[in-house]
Scaffold this active site. Structure first.
Site, PDB file in Angstrom:
ATOM      1  CG  ASN A  10      -1.812   1.225   1.264  1.00  0.00           C
ATOM      2  OD1 ASN A  10      -1.632   2.187   0.540  1.00  0.00           O
ATOM      3  ND2 ASN A  10      -2.805   1.181   2.139  1.00  0.00           N
ATOM      4  CG  ASP A  12      -1.957   6.064   0.143  1.00  0.00           C
ATOM      5  OD1 ASP A  12      -1.194   6.789  -0.532  1.00  0.00           O
ATOM      6  OD2 ASP A  12      -3.119   5.802  -0.195  1.00  0.00           O
ATOM      7  CB  CYS A  13       1.113   1.708   4.396  1.00  0.00           C
ATOM      8  SG  CYS A  13       1.750   0.854   5.847  1.00  0.00           S
ATOM      9  N   GLY A  14       3.521   3.987   5.451  1.00  0.00           N
ATOM     10  CA  GLY A  14       4.955   4.146   5.697  1.00  0.00           C
ATOM     11  C   GLY A  14       5.661   2.822   5.936  1.00  0.00           C
ATOM     12  NE  ARG A  17       5.818   6.154   2.111  1.00  0.00           N
ATOM     13  CZ  ARG A  17       4.784   6.549   2.853  1.00  0.00           C
ATOM     14  NH1 ARG A  17       3.541   6.244   2.480  1.00  0.00           N
ATOM     15  NH2 ARG A  17       4.965   7.239   3.954  1.00  0.00           N
TER      16      ARG A  17
END
Length: 142
Positions: A10, A12-14, A17
């Site tokens: 995802n 949008d997920c740190g 990432r």
């Protein structure tokens, strides 16, 4: 290093990432599946959860999801009912799952991915928040 690695990601997920960048830091370009757009099949999801040594309930994401509104905190729900909810609304699948020939992990925290990657890291690595995970030689900081 040639290794088949798949990350259910995802962007949008740190944590997701950071996990993706740790895989790349090992010299591996993984298959990136944005599971919110392209969710795994039921069989794939069941296999990942099992291979990671988790229960279905441990693989559900509560934070930032309709977990409570859907009543998924009801401990009487079966694994099949929980899987149905995860497949209907993939935001309920915790992330990131990473699958490699060395194993499958739910990489929370992100450095858990190091358990299933070869030690081919290219130097130091720090998470987005600055936390050092690998030293200058690419070795894990404990």
């Amino acid at each position: 290093m040639i290794m088949d690695v798949t990350i259910y990601h995802n962007p949008d997920c740190g944590t997701s990432r950071n996990t993706l960048e740790m895989i790349r830091n090992a010299g591996i370009e993984p298959i990136v599946i944005e599971y919110l757009k392209d969710p795994p099949s039921r069989e794939e999801l069941v296999r990942m959860i099992s291979d990671a040594g988790l229960t279905v309930r441990q693989a559900i994401r509560e934070k930032g999801t309709p977990y409570l509104e859907l009543g998924l905190d009801n401990l009487d729900l079966t694994d099949d009912q929980l899987l149905d909810a995860m497949l209907k609304d993939p935001i309920l699948i915790n992330r990131p799952f990473v699958v490699t020939p060395m194993g499958t992990r739910l990489s929370r925290p992100s450095e858990v991915v190091l358990d299933i990657l070869p030690e081919t890291h290219k130097g130091a690595f720090a998470k987005e928040d600055g936390e050092q995970v690998l030293d200058a030689e690419g070795k894990r900081i404990v």
